[in-house]
Scaffold this motif. Structure first.
Motif, PDB file in Angstrom:
ATOM      1  N   LYS A 168       3.745 -11.122  -8.196  1.00  0.00           N
ATOM      2  CA  LYS A 168       2.406 -11.665  -8.416  1.00  0.00           C
ATOM      3  C   LYS A 168       1.425 -11.214  -7.337  1.00  0.00           C
ATOM      4  O   LYS A 168       0.264 -10.892  -7.619  1.00  0.00           O
ATOM      5  N   TYR A 169       1.900 -11.147  -6.074  1.00  0.00           N
ATOM      6  CA  TYR A 169       0.993 -10.849  -4.960  1.00  0.00           C
ATOM      7  C   TYR A 169       1.209  -9.453  -4.359  1.00  0.00           C
ATOM      8  O   TYR A 169       0.624  -9.127  -3.331  1.00  0.00           O
ATOM      9  N   ASN A 170       2.036  -8.627  -5.023  1.00  0.00           N
ATOM     10  CA  ASN A 170       2.281  -7.251  -4.553  1.00  0.00           C
ATOM     11  C   ASN A 170       2.654  -7.208  -3.071  1.00  0.00           C
ATOM     12  O   ASN A 170       2.012  -6.526  -2.258  1.00  0.00           O
ATOM     13  N   LEU A 171       3.696  -7.937  -2.721  1.00  0.00           N
ATOM     14  CA  LEU A 171       4.052  -8.098  -1.312  1.00  0.00           C
ATOM     15  C   LEU A 171       4.876  -6.939  -0.745  1.00  0.00           C
ATOM     16  O   LEU A 171       5.016  -6.820   0.468  1.00  0.00           O
ATOM     17  N   LYS A 184       5.869   1.343   0.068  1.00  0.00           N
ATOM     18  CA  LYS A 184       5.628   2.537  -0.758  1.00  0.00           C
ATOM     19  C   LYS A 184       4.241   3.113  -0.508  1.00  0.00           C
ATOM     20  O   LYS A 184       3.988   4.297  -0.784  1.00  0.00           O
ATOM     21  N   ASN A 185       3.355   2.291   0.025  1.00  0.00           N
ATOM     22  CA  ASN A 185       2.002   2.752   0.336  1.00  0.00           C
ATOM     23  C   ASN A 185       1.834   3.157   1.801  1.00  0.00           C
ATOM     24  O   ASN A 185       0.777   3.657   2.187  1.00  0.00           O
ATOM     25  N   ARG A 186       2.856   2.946   2.604  1.00  0.00           N
ATOM     26  CA  ARG A 186       2.735   3.199   4.044  1.00  0.00           C
ATOM     27  C   ARG A 186       3.261   4.566   4.462  1.00  0.00           C
ATOM     28  O   ARG A 186       2.875   5.094   5.509  1.00  0.00           O
ATOM     29  N   VAL A 187       4.202   5.135   3.694  1.00  0.00           N
ATOM     30  CA  VAL A 187       4.791   6.430   4.047  1.00  0.00           C
ATOM     31  C   VAL A 187       4.794   7.348   2.831  1.00  0.00           C
ATOM     32  O   VAL A 187       4.648   6.906   1.687  1.00  0.00           O
ATOM     33  N   ASP A 188       4.996   8.639   3.088  1.00  0.00           N
ATOM     34  CA  ASP A 188       5.020   9.624   1.998  1.00  0.00           C
ATOM     35  C   ASP A 188       6.345   9.619   1.253  1.00  0.00           C
ATOM     36  O   ASP A 188       6.399   9.885   0.053  1.00  0.00           O
ATOM     37  N   TYR A 189       7.430   9.343   1.973  1.00  0.00           N
ATOM     38  CA  TYR A 189       8.772   9.457   1.404  1.00  0.00           C
ATOM     39  C   TYR A 189       9.515   8.169   1.731  1.00  0.00           C
ATOM     40  O   TYR A 189       9.657   7.810   2.896  1.00  0.00           O
ATOM     41  N   LEU A 190       9.980   7.467   0.714  1.00  0.00           N
ATOM     42  CA  LEU A 190      10.668   6.192   0.926  1.00  0.00           C
ATOM     43  C   LEU A 190      11.889   6.105   0.013  1.00  0.00           C
ATOM     44  O   LEU A 190      11.759   6.042  -1.204  1.00  0.00           O
ATOM     45  N   LYS A 191      13.071   6.119   0.633  1.00  0.00           N
ATOM     46  CA  LYS A 191      14.306   5.969  -0.119  1.00  0.00           C
ATOM     47  C   LYS A 191      15.298   5.171   0.718  1.00  0.00           C
ATOM     48  O   LYS A 191      15.305   5.264   1.942  1.00  0.00           O
ATOM     49  N   THR A 192      16.122   4.378   0.063  1.00  0.00           N
ATOM     50  CA  THR A 192      17.169   3.635   0.764  1.00  0.00           C
ATOM     51  C   THR A 192      18.486   3.812   0.024  1.00  0.00           C
ATOM     52  O   THR A 192      18.513   4.115  -1.170  1.00  0.00           O
ATOM     53  N   THR A 193      19.564   3.622   0.770  1.00  0.00           N
ATOM     54  CA  THR A 193      20.889   3.719   0.162  1.00  0.00           C
ATOM     55  C   THR A 193      21.881   2.903   0.970  1.00  0.00           C
ATOM     56  O   THR A 193      21.747   2.771   2.186  1.00  0.00           O
ATOM     57  N   GLY A 194      22.869   2.361   0.283  1.00  0.00           N
ATOM     58  CA  GLY A 194      23.945   1.654   0.963  1.00  0.00           C
ATOM     59  C   GLY A 194      25.171   2.519   1.128  1.00  0.00           C
ATOM     60  O   GLY A 194      26.184   2.079   1.652  1.00  0.00           O
TER      61      GLY A 194
END
Length: 476
Positions: free
Chosen positions: A147-150, A154-164
């Motif tokens: 609801k509040y786009n918290l 994704k808007n702070r860096v050019d490349y964003l990925k995570t993995t476990g």
């Protein structure tokens, strides 16, 4: 002979100096180094070879030999979310309202990768979860976050990925390097899950019977086995970091890349993660950059997690915002006399997403550290210590059983299983590096205790802390 007034001369000198400074900044920006920030998870000092502990970490040790190693680097909290928030923003954990573990970093708080991006860098975050988008722990949280786009990263860096997945971290790293636009410097935060529990690096584990138990730990067979698991994770981490270094060298990027290796907070060990003791806050910090950092240095200056952002920005030739509470430690790179802080501070807040059933989930504390002394303020002093992340491990259950049977060594029984803690703890870090001897309340240390309480109170007031202040109020 022409007479020139002093004011005119000063004006000319100022203009000339300004032009020179502008030229220097422009030159620095033209030669901005790449920045690779490697973050391990739950990693205390001294558990690396270069910190003097007998563990096999040749790749990280080589990094230290070629750069600078900081003995007294501390995170701003003994928990990943709170600590990473301060590292990412260069500001106090309290100042940025990040003392609840599941909180997302507010969109109005700028992070240093955003400033690097504006300054011409291609920026990325990958690997282990960076923890700053908040946690969707319930259906209610899901609804609120959407609801509040918290979730803002994704808007702070050019490349964003995570993995476990450990293997996937390396491939994300290579993928990031492949996507860098030609001619642009890069910044990447590369995060690992090691040596966070669960310990599963079995092929890297040393023999439990031959490892060195840190001074003052209860030496049991089950504790040795658990510590061997922790060391195995660190040795696996070193292997993976070695692959990262090799790839950087293969691409010809190693000479112009500032490499920073740091732990996000202390390990899930006895009196470690979740506590304000040394094993909870004191983490490895190593930096290397050819020509900028004199190799082979060991620094004993006090460093806070807040200092990472302003340091990296200065290396990039980018001004830090006035809101930053951290200090750049670049002056320490050339082995010159330098003191970043007289005092540094840390907080203990909520941990995880569980309800406050014990002090692992919910504890409130603050600490101030000077060049020699540390004062801990336990706001919930009435509640006993409860370990973070290992309360169900065999070694801890055995210690509990020994306590229940009255067979545990008195020192450990008092430190780990007292029904109540002290509201204040004062330690002489030089004479008592393991923080076993609480000096609070002793007449001969009254002046030191009062001074540190005053410094902590000042910091808490300036940071609009919500805890009761530590100095006893005057009677009315």
């Amino acid at each position: 002979m022409l007479r020139i007034s002093a004011g005119v001369i000063l004006t000319i000198v100022s203009l000339f100096s300004g032009a020179l400074l502008a030229g220097t900044v422009k030159k620095e920006k033209q030669n901005q180094p790449n920045i690779l920030f490697i973050l391990s998870d739950d990693h205390s000092v001294p558990f690396l070879g270069c910190y003097g502990y007998p563990v096999k970490t040749p790749n990280i040790d080589k990094l230290a030999k070629e750069g600078i190693i900081y003995n007294r680097a501390h995170t701003t909290a003994p928990q990943c979310v709170l600590s990473r928030a301060a590292i990412m923003t260069g500001r106090s954990t309290l100042d940025i309202r990040m003392t609840r573990f599941t909180a997302p970093l507010s969109a109005d708080v700028i992070s240093y990768p955003e400033l690097l991006r504006k300054g011409g860098y291609y920026t990325g975050v990958c690997g282990r979860n960076f923890h700053l988008n908040g946690a969707r722990t319930t259906a209610v949280s899901e609804e609120v976050f959407d609801k509040y786009n918290l979730e803002t990263f994704k808007n702070r860096v050019d490349y964003l990925k995570t993995t476990g997945n450990m293997d996937s971290i390396y491939y994300q790293y290579k993928d990031f390097l492949n996507t860098i636009p030609k001619g642009k410097p890069f910044f990447l935060q590369l995060s690992y899950s090691d040596p966070h529990r669960i310990f599963n690096a079995k092929e890297y584990e040393p023999d439990p019977d031959t490892i060195k138990i840190p001074e003052g730990w209860p030496d049991t067979k089950l504790l040795r086995k658990d510590l061997a698991g922790y060391l195995g994770e660190i040795q696996r981490l070193d292997h993976e970091v070695g692959k990262v270094f090799e790839e950087l060298k293969r691409r010809g990027l190693d000479k112009n890349t500032l490499i920073v290796f740091m732990g996000d907070n202390g390990g899930a060990l006895v009196r470690g993660k979740g506590t304000l003791y040394k094993l909870g806050l004191n983490v490895p910090l190593i930096m290397r950059l050819s020509d900028l950092i004199k190799p082979g240095q060991v620094s004993n200056i006090l460093v806070s997690g807040e200092d990472i952002a302003p340091t990296l920005l200065q290396v990039a030739g980018i001004a830090a915002p006035k809101e930053f509470t951290g200090v750049s430690i670049v002056p320490s790179f050339q082995d010159k006399p330098f003191q970043a802080h007289q005092y540094i501070y840390a907080v203990r807040g909520a941990h995880g997403s569980g309800l406050p059933t014990n002090t692992a989930h919910f504890d409130l504390g603050r600490t101030v550290i000077s060049d020699r002394y540390k004062l801990i303020y336990n706001a919930l002093w009435q509640l006993p210590y409860y370990p973070v992340d290992f309360s169900g491990q065999p070694f801890w259950l055995e210690l509990q059983q020994l306590h229940n049977e009255g067979k545990l060594e008195e020192k450990w029984d008092k430190l780990l299983f007292s029904e109540r803690r002290s509201m204040f703890e004062l330690f002489d870090e030089l004479a008592d590096p393991n923080e076993f001897n609480n000096l609070a309340g002793k007449p001969e240390y009254k002046e030191i205790e009062e001074k540190l309480k005053g410094k902590l109170q000042e910091w808490m007031i300036l940071n609009e802390d919500y805890l009761p202040l530590p100095v006893t109020p005057r009677p009315r």
